[in-house]
Structure formats: structure tokens, C-alpha cells
Design an enzyme around this catalytic site. Structure first.
Site, PDB file in Angstrom:
ATOM      1  N   GLU B 320      29.726   6.402 -50.597  1.00  0.00           N
ATOM      2  CA  GLU B 320      29.961   8.229 -50.333  1.00  0.00           C
ATOM      3  C   GLU B 320      30.314   8.164 -48.669  1.00  0.00           C
ATOM      4  OE1 GLU B 320      27.992  10.566 -53.639  1.00  0.00           O
ATOM      5  OE2 GLU B 320      26.444   9.780 -52.140  1.00  0.00           O
ATOM      6  N   CYS B 413      24.930  18.571 -56.859  1.00  0.00           N
ATOM      7  CA  CYS B 413      24.746  19.388 -55.521  1.00  0.00           C
ATOM      8  C   CYS B 413      25.738  20.021 -55.319  1.00  0.00           C
ATOM      9  CB  CYS B 413      24.798  18.084 -54.487  1.00  0.00           C
ATOM     10  SG  CYS B 413      25.942  16.894 -54.512  1.00  0.00           S
TER      11      CYS B 413
END
Lengths: 658, 658
Positions: B320, B413
Site C-alpha cells: 500500500e 477504514c
């Protein structure tokens, strides 16, 4: 695929024809028969011969050293109750031992005097026998670190994967006669596996394919049918979701679709390719055409939409996986070394099954451009991932994106995999069928084999891949007028122009299905020259390969080239270098046989590049303005990174495309 | 950065100026002061107003529903001893609750009548108070699933990350007056954190930054200096290797270099960006210029080498993370929604600190092209990753590479992060300084604020971003001849041509540092028109961005466009479509305000594409041959994927580049 069986082909009298990897049983369906690696001798001054010698002298001893220093051997000693060592390394660390054993055994087949290797094989085999449990189970991780988890986590445990590599080592032991004890160890484990997973046993498959091809090979060695039946059962059970979703979904380990129904390669590329090798093995041994059809269908998919120009496989680092069709980023190419080796092995099996030149072409491409690049010039440093571009400012110091070859890896699957491939290299040079010999890989080599029941020797002299000229001398002392046979020489798909001469006389012989085929009575000492023209090729990718749009890759013969920072003037950033399409690209031979024998020289331009990341087109044009010219030198991609660490690229932007 | 302190700026009499995220304390260093989101009203028929309404009516209730159905609330009930539920979801699932709370509180600041939201805030706050342990510790995962591991794994545990989001929710509660109880809960935990990690405590940092900005904000709310000191301490301790190597190396969580010494963004992009937000917060509150210098240095790096044309961040799925410079693949863009939100928040802080228009430009780009695309038209489906290309045959069904927006995520998230951004949207429209007002984001809105100590109202009417015309009416009833002030209107960097008129008279006013500044005594009812020309722009990337070479992205105003399969004739594969550079690209307005108000029409060509993956250039030319023409329609990228699932691309290959 041809329908005849391999038993139709004729072996030389008394010759062992099964010394090598993936040797079909006499009753198997197939087109070609291996010669056995002991029938091909690679002379040490040719490139393939040097690779093999480096493997024996450097890579293999380096692997053995690391098996000791990294704890792999110690794990087995602990499993044998002879050490208190805690388990070291990856839970599948045993497989590194097995692959090194396999490599050593192939090497010993033609270098029996290597006492160090022989000692490694003998002591390690004895250790394995002591580490093996009473029921035949053999896995140091589960024995010493997690005995309560034996067989409980097939998605993750790699137990059958490790067993598969043990079996492959044992097959090498059996075929070379190098270690009957290792065969016995492997068969004890294999019999336990048949008992547990066979027709009366549990319905499970391994998260990492390998056992399928291994069991088929063990069947070939032993003739014991339950091994083949279990290999087929593992294939039949795949694609039913038995492995569960896992972290990356069932596609990760090819459990998303039955193997016969798959239409495209997917998931972890090494797993996919080992599985495909097993599908071919089981297909030819059982005559199950559906398996071979599926394998050839996936071949069409992967080599038309998902393979790098180097022959590398795997576009994604996250799950070591194939990407979407045409998703082939050069900088983030995963291109795992093991995937290239697996591709080579799969193509070898398809070549034997079908006799189609495209599989030999692919073996050649992978060998020179996807396997060889993984190894340093000294044979003791390795790439795990083989990107086609290393950027200026590359920050990835992780093993999966290393900027330089490393001496070893925490996940050390690749180095011993290279070792076993290089050790078995002679076995892939040529094959035989009922009508004669086929030469697939060119190198400075001598073939001692048989055709039509009598001994034949072919001497091959060439500076391939640096030169396209291959001289062959056929020695067929038993030849009679009534015994013509066919010598088939592969004309690689990259080659547009070739010439053949026999005894100094040019002959006009067409390429048929990728080979020139010369059928005649071979008078002893007949000389033959195949001349493959090797102009520099500027390759472009299919327009759907967005990642290299507007770029070309340079190639000459089977070798793909690249630009390296080491050849640029100080201060020039590689990313700013474009190829001038109007300037010629030419091969330049160097008197540097151990280094870079042939470089390519080209004309380049230095790109102007402002500060802005994005600009409106009308302001600055399409970003293709050409700047100052500079001379470029391209080097074989497989030799990159041997002079200095630094940026590299295979795909070079064109300064203008007209 | 200007040297004056924010206490120099003048608030309206009696106005709360701190209702919003990241409001510097009066003594902070900085250039601009937020208005407070209760001073800006977004009318519901403008795009921003519709986004905010959709957030209140759909996204926020959807988040609350999922907090219940996915077990987040149940986790807290179990931590309170009121449920036997086993821990559900990610170990940092509490943070989803906190972000939803924060969103609800910002929403309630201007929609106090929303009883459902108010009830969610009150009951959840009460639950948190019961789940909180006697010493102030509050984390449902470590309370119910791993109490013995409390504080033991700072690299992984996200305990301080979760605490940070609790604190940010509490700051929203405090600034809006929405829940003094929540402030009390957060302060109890914050005080424990100060005790453990403060100057007398352990030297540790959190693997996932967030606590730094949160503690700075809590200091701003409370004036309690130890919070700010600890935020600074966490920054000071970073880059010393305290977190260990981890799976991806220390760079993953920005622990590879001290924050003040960093020269480029690196590692996990959300972590990097939250850390940068904290650096700015601590920098302005402490006057530590080294932190602000570092933040601006990294801004230069990321926005010149590592940001997508959409404003998205993160090029790699594996970790990521940011990639190498210019490594910006559109198909494998990670572009996490949370990273775009974090970038928006960081740029907001830099805008307040410096007053520089480039930060507002970046907020605008991220809002329209990196945050808005994550949300479906119905406000109840989300992208986690925001690629700039979806290929035909995309097989990634994993959440990290979903082909369509999903209703929720196992790592959730992003959805509540969108909710808190959208709920606080009015707060980013404008700012004030000692000299007047600055308008940064254009929308159909009404500002009720103060300048020079007296109330001022600015009515803004516009169809932005679909039209560039913005009409403003200034109501300054207290205006006197001796009280001139400056209205600054941002002229985005994408805009080359603009016009300003006051009271119907064209005025010639230059752009200074990204704004036109009109200084005058504002007679009540003065009307002003800013007209930003919005021709279609064809954007090209820096030539080092290999992944989009030979392509253009289409943009109009702040909105980036894309091609979608839904607009192509049946049978046409999107990857075969090229843009004809000779054909005009024009904006077409549609009477479709809820859908796609403006599309772009362009001329395209169907690329010829053979079967071969690689071909020698001389055989087929450079792969740019043009085929049949076809008409193309491009739609705003943020609206893609709302009509049908299918391929999409932002970067379009040019059929020829001359």
C-alpha cells in the site's frame, strides 16, 4: 499432438535414454523422446558449457554451503534427533535441500568424479533416512516445530510440495543411479502419501502444486501405477474449493476452477506453471487428452497476453501472480526466477508431447532472458524477481525488489532451482523420434546417441547465441544406403533468414513447423552448416500492453538487450534517454568472451523534462521533443547488474514514432 | 511561510471560529484562519451541497448500520462486559466507530435536528465510557481478545492509531459542543498515553501514524500542553528504528529516517500522509520551522514525482505504498481512498500555515478526482483502491482490486473516512486573515462570517465544477469608507484565462500567488463575477512516467474524465480505442444534474491489434496504425462505474503523435 506412442521411437542399443528430467514412460503418448543428459556433452568453452561448469564449480557448492549456514541441514538433523537446533528459515526449507540434491545428482551423472558433491548426496541422503519418521513422513518443520499440525493445513503447509521436491531428487537419483537410498526414502514417503490421499483417503490437494509432476515422474521411474493415479487424483480434485479462500482467494493456488476447464493462467505464477507441468505429465502417461488440451489452451493464453518479452512470468508483487491480460509493467515485473524455470520445464514437457517448435522457442527465450539473468557472473548471487526496468531512485531494498543480486534469500527457492536447471542443461539440447534427431538448443556440444538402433554422434560447433552459424558433423558409422534418417534443426521464430549447406553445398530446404528437416543417408563425417541471420531486432509490444507504449526492446538472435546506467555518461539519467529511430542499431563484437561478447550500439536522444508532473498538451507538445544526441550501448539483459548497481531498462522510449 | 501569528487575524464578533478540523490555536504560526464549518452553508442543489446531503442521508446511516452489523459496536459492548461477542473484524475496528462519530459530530454541527445521529453519538459515547478501563485504556480488541498483549506490539497493534481517531472524534465533540462526555473519555485515555509515552515514559512510536495530529488537535481544544509535547515527542522518536524491520522494512511505517531529514515520501501512503499532517500541526503550534520545512520538502517530492493525475497516492498494492519516482501505473494504481483524504487534510493544514494556493489547488484536485470517485452515486458503495484503469478481463475480485464499489470492507477504514470528510466539507470553502476573506473552493454556498470585527455575508452562486462562472454577492452592512478589506478568489492553476467583473464592470485584476485579490470598501450588495474559462485540456505526463507514455488524460476545470465501456458500441474492446489527436474534444452539457451533467465528446480510432504479443518493428510499424474512426464519450472519472461494471481508463492512447 501426434498420436503415436513413444515406444515407437527407437533407442540406441544399450543406451540409457531416461537420464534427465521429465522422461515419459515407453507407453506414454508423445512425439519426441529425450536423449538423456549423459548423451549430450556441453564443451566448456561455449556459453551453455560455461554456464554448466559455473553451476558445478560455484553455484552448487554455494548452495550446499548455504544449506548448512542457513540451517536447512540443521533442521533435518534436529528432525533426526541429532541436534537441538530450533527450526530455521521458511517452513518449506527442506525443499531447498531437495532441489540441491537433485542438482547434484544431475551434475554427477556426467561428472562422477566430483567427490564433494558425491559426499553431499550421500551424507544428506543418510540424514534424510534418519530424519524420516517410522511411517515414512519426512518434513523437518512439522517434525520439530509443529508436530501437532501435520497434514492439517494443506493450503499453507507445503508438505506435499516439499515431498514433491524430495521425489524429484529421488527420480534424479534413480535415473542416474546416484543414490538408491534416496529412492527408498522417497518411496517410503510417497507410499504414505498414497495411503493418506489415495482413492481410499482424504480428498485434499496441496496449496503449492509440485506433487503432481513429481508423482508422475516417480511412476515413470518405478512403474508403480498408484503414484500416477494419485497425481491424476490431485489434478481431478483441484478447482473444487478444497483449499478454502485463503488470503488471496482460491485463484492464488489455482483452486478456483477445475484444471480441465481453465481458460487462462491465473494466480501465483510458479504454482500455475508447476501445475501445468503436472497436467502434461499425467496427460501423456494416462492418454488423457483433456489435460493436454487444457495445457495447450493455457499456453495460448499466457504467451499471447501475459508473458514478458524476456519470457518472464508474473506481473504482480502482492501475490506473486499473473496480472490481467496485457498487464505487463516492466518496472514492477515480478518475473520470479522459479517461474521462468517452471515455464522452461512445462515447455519441455509440451515439446516432448507434441514436437512443436514453439515450445522449444519458448525454452530458448526463457533460458537466455529469464533464467540466466537471475544469476551473477560469479554464479553466487541471485535475483528472485527479474524486473525489466530498474528506476533511478529505486528504494526497494526488500528481497522481492532487490536492486542487485543477493547471495541468498530468506525464501531461497530460486538458487537451488537454478542449480538443478543448469545441471540438467545438456538434456534439453536435442531429442529423438522414430525418424531421427531433433536439435532444439544450439551450443558447442557433442551428442552421442542412437538413431534407428545404431550409434550416432553429432558434433556441434558454434558461438551461439553470439553468432548464428552452427556447424554440425554427423558421424553415423553404421549408416547404410537403406537407412536414411532425418536431422531436424530448429529455426527459431525470431529468425527470418537462414541458410543451410551440406558438405559445403547450399541446399534449399524449407522450414516446416519450425524446423529444417534433412532426410538422408548420413555418410560418416557429413558436415552441415546452419546459418541463422541475426540482425538486430527492434521489438514492439501489442498495443494493449500500455506499460511499454512508444518503446522498443532490442534483441539479437535469442538474446534480449537492455540499457544500463553503467554505459551512460556521468550525470545522464537513464529515464531521460530515448532511442533515435532514425539511427541504426548495430551489433559490435568484443574480444571479451567471458564478459560481454556482443553489445549493440545505437543512437539516442536526451529527453527534455521539465519539473511538472502533468502538463496540458498544447503547452508543451506530447512530451516527445528530442534533445541532444548521445551514443548508446546496449548489453545483453542477462548480463546486467554485473558491473555496477544502477538503473536499467529493456524497453526504451522512441524519440519519435513518425 | 508568513511570520505573523494567527492571533493577528480578526474574528467576527461572537463567532465560533474553531468549528472544524485542524484549527490552529490562536498563538500558532500561520497565514490563514478557518472560518468554521458552521459559517459556510452549502446549498443542497450545488454539487458540494448534494455530496454533503448524500453523506448525511445515506453514507452516515450506512456506516452506522455497518458498525452494528459488522460487530464494531458489539466489540465495544463486549469490552464493556455487556456481551459475549468474540472480537469481530480487524484489530483496529474501533477506529471505524471513532471516524463515524467524528463524521456525525461535524454533521450535527449544522444539522442539529438529526435525532438519529444524535442518538448514535450519545449511545456510542456512553458505551465507550463503559468499555473504557479504570485506568483510561480503551481498545476493544486488546480488552477482549488479547489483554496480555496491551502495548506490547507498537509496530502492529494500532492502539495509538485507534486512540488518535478517538481523540479526533472528541475534538469534533468539543468544537461543536456535541458531546462533552466524549471529550472526557478521550482525555482519560490521552492522559494515560501521556503517562506511558511522555517524557518520563517509554520511547515508542505507533506503527500507524495518526496519534500525532490527534494529540496536537486535542491540545488545541484543551490548551493542555502535555498533549502537544507528546505529539512532538512521537515525531522526534520516529526514524530511529524503534519499530523494528517488520515485514516490509522500516520505511513501511516511515521509521527509516528522522522526520526532519526525510527528502522523499516513502512507504505506506496513508501512514506517510497522516504523519505529514501531524508534522504540520506540531510545527505551527510549536513554531518548529524544521517540521514545516520538511513537510513542504516532501510536498515538492510527492506532487512532482509520485502523485496520480487524479490526486491519488500510492502506486503499489503489495505494501500500500508509494513507488519509485515516476512509477505511476494506472491499472495498478493503489490510490487508497484514505490516502486521498489524508492528502486533503495535509494540504488543508499547509494552506492554513502558508496561505499558498498550490495547497488549495491540491485539495480541489483530490476532492473531485480522488475522494469523490470512491463513493457510488447512491452513497452506499465504496472503492478502497482507486485505479485509473480497469482492464477488460480484470479478474481481481479481492477487495484491494475490486472491479466495482463494494458496500463495505473487511478493512473498513475508507467509508467512515469519507463520511467525516464530507461532513466537514463546508469548513474548507473559505478562510480569513487580518486583511479579509479567501475563497478556495467554489460551490453554491453562503458564508456567514466576520471581517475586521464585523459580520459579513458572501453569497456564492455557481454551477461549479460544471461551469466556471461564480457569482458572488457581498453583504457587509457594517462597511465604512475607512474599512476596506480584501476578498481573495482562487484562480486554479489549471485555469489560463479568467475574467472578473464587479457590479457588472469588468475589472483588470492580476493573479497574485494563485488568487485574484480585490481590496475595497464593500458596499452592501456588491456583486462580483469570477469567470474561469474551462476549455477541455488534454494532459500529458512527464516523460519519465513510462506507464502512460503516448497517452493523454482529458480534463475540464477541476474534473478529470475517463472512457468507460458503457459508452462504447457493443463488441468494441476499450483497450483498442485510441484518441484521434486531430479531432476536437468538446464539452457537452446534458440536462442531467443528478447524473452526468457534462460529458466530453471526442474522435477516436479503433486500433488494429494482431495476435502476437511482441513483433519486430519493421514488420508492423510502431503499433500505432489507425483504424476505423468512432465517436467517443468521456465521463467524469468520479462518476465511473455507476452505470455498469466494466473497463475504464483515464489515460487514453493517442492514435498518432506527429
Amino acid at each position: 499432438m501426434t498420436e503415436h506412442k513413444l515406444s515407437d521411437t527407437l533407442a540406441a542399443p544399450g543406451a540409457r535414454t531416461d537420464v534427465g528430467p521429465a522422461v515419459p514412460a515407453p507407453g506414454a503418448v508423445g512425439a519426441l523422446r529425450p536423449l538423456g543428459l549423459d548423451q549430450a556433452r556441453l564443451r566448456p568453452d561455449g556459453l551453455l558449457g560455461r554456464w554448466r561448469r559455473r553451476n558445478a564449480e560455484d553455484t552448487l557448492p554455494h548452495c550446499v554451503d548455504n544449506l548448512h549456514s542457513q540451517g536447512n541441514i540443521g533442521n533435518l538433523a534436529a528432525a533426526a534427533g541429532e541436534s537441538d537446533q530450533e527450526f530455521a528459515g521458511m517452513w518449506f526449507a527442506d525443499s531447498d535441500v531437495y532441489k540441491t540434491l537433485e542438482a547434484a545428482l544431475w551434475e554427477l551423472a556426467t561428472s562422477p568424479a566430483d567427490a564433494g558433491l558425491k559426499d553431499f548426496v550421500d551424507t544428506t541422503t543418510a540424514l534424510l533416512a534418519r530424519a524420516q519418521q517410522a511411517d515414512g513422513y519426512l518434513n523437518s518443520h512439522f517434525t520439530i516445530a509443529a508436530p501437532e499440525k501435520r497434514w492439517l493445513k494443506p493450503d499453507w503447509s507445503h508438505e506435499l510440495y516439499c515431498a514433491g521436491h524430495l521425489i524429484q531428487a529421488a527420480v534424479a537419483a534413480g535415473r542416474t543411479g546416484g543414490s538408491p537410498e534416496l529412492v527408498a526414502v522417497a518411496r517410503r514417503f510417497a507410499d504414505l502419501i498414497v495411503e493418506r490421499f489415495g482413492p481410499e483417503g482424504v480428498e485434499e490437494v496441496c496449496g503449492h502444486p509440485e506433487i503432481e509432476t513429481a508423482l508422475a515422474e516417480l511412476y515413470r521411474l518405478t512403474g508403480h501405477r498408484p503414484y500416477l493415479d494419485l497425481a491424476r487424483r490431485f489434478l481431478d480434485l483441484r478447482g473444487r474449493g478444497l483449499l478454502g479462500p485463503g488470503r488471496f482467494g482460491p485463484v492464488y493456488y489455482q483452486d478456483h476452477v477445475p484444471v480441465r476447464d481453465a481458460t487462462e493462467v491465473a494466480g501465483h505464477s510458479v504454482r500455475q506453471l508447476y501445475l501445468l507441468a503436472g497436467m502434461v505429465d499425467v496427460g501423456v502417461e494416462t492418454g488423457d487428452r483433456t489435460l493436454l488440451d487444457a495445457a495447450e489452451r493455457l499456453w495460448e493464453d499466457v504467451f499471447h497476453t501475459k508473458t514478458y518479452v524476456t519470457g518472464a512470468h508474473g506481473s504482480r508483487h502482492r501475490d506473486e501472480a499473473y496480472g490481467d491480460p496485457y498487464e505487463l509493467p516492466p518496472d514492477r515485473a515480478y518475473g520470479e526466477t522459479c517461474a521462468a524455470i517452471a515455464s522452461f520445464q512445462w515447455n519441455w514437457r509440451l515439446l516432448l508431447a507434441t514436437g512443436r517448435a514453439r515450445y522449444a522457442d519458448e525454452m530458448e527465450r526463457a533460458l537466455y532472458n529469464a533464467i540466466a539473468p537471475a544469476l551473477s557472473a560469479d554464479g553466487r548471487h541471485f535475483f528472485y524477481s527479474n524486473p525489466l526496468q530498474l528506476r533511478t531512485g529505486h528504494a526497494g531494498s526488500g528481497e522481492e525488489a532487490a536492486a542487485r543480486r543477493l547471495p541468498w534469500y530468506s525464501c531461497a527457492c530460486c538458487p537451488p532451482n537454478i542449480a538443478r536447471l543448469m545441471a540438467s542443461l545438456p538434456g534439453y539440447v536435442a531429442t529423438a523420434d522414430a525418424g531421427g534427431l531433433q536439435i532444439h538448443l544450439y551450443g558447442d556440444a557433442s551428442l552421442d546417441t542412437g538413431v534407428a538402433g545404431r550409434p550416432v554422434r553429432v558434433e556441434m560447433r558454434t558461438d551461439y547465441p553470439w553468432q548464428g552459424r552452427v556447424e554440425l558433423t554427423v558421424e553415423d558409422e553404421g549408416g547404410r544406403d537403406e537407412d536414411p534418417w532425418t536431422l531436424a534443426l530448429r529455426v527459431p521464430a525470431w529468425c527470418d533468414t537462414y541458410a543451410v549447406s551440406v558438405g559445403g553445398e547450399t541446399v534449399d530446404v524449407p522450414v516446416q513447423d519450425g524446423y529444417v528437416r534433412l532426410t538422408r543417408v548420413w555418410a560418416p563425417g557429413t558436415t552441415l552448416v546452419l546459418d541463422l541471420a541475426m540482425p538486430v531486432r527492434r521489438l514492439s509490444a501489442h498495443p494493449r500492453v500500455d506499460a511499454v507504449r512508444g518503446c522498443v526492446a532490442l534483441a539479437r538472435g535469442p538474446v534480449v538487450y537492455c540499457l544500463e546506467q553503467a554505459d551512460l555518461p556521468p550525470g545522464v539519467v537513464l529515464e531521460d534517454v530515448w532511442l533515435d529511430p532514425a539511427a541504426p542499431v548495430e551489433a559490435a563484437h568484443r574480444d571479451d568472451p567471458a564478459g560481454i561478447p556482443v553489445v549493440l550500439t545505437a543512437g539516442g536522444r536526451l529527453a527534455g523534462s521539465g519539473d511538472a508532473l502533468y502538463t496540458a498538451l498544447d503547452e508543451s507538445g506530447p512530451g516527445r521533443e528530442t534533445g541532444a544526441p548521445l551514443a548508446l550501448t546496449a548489453v545483453p539483459y542477462f548480463l546486467w547488474g554485473n558491473r555496477s548497481e544502477g538503473p536499467m531498462r529493456v524497453w526504451i522510449p522512441l524519440a519519435a514514432t513518425g
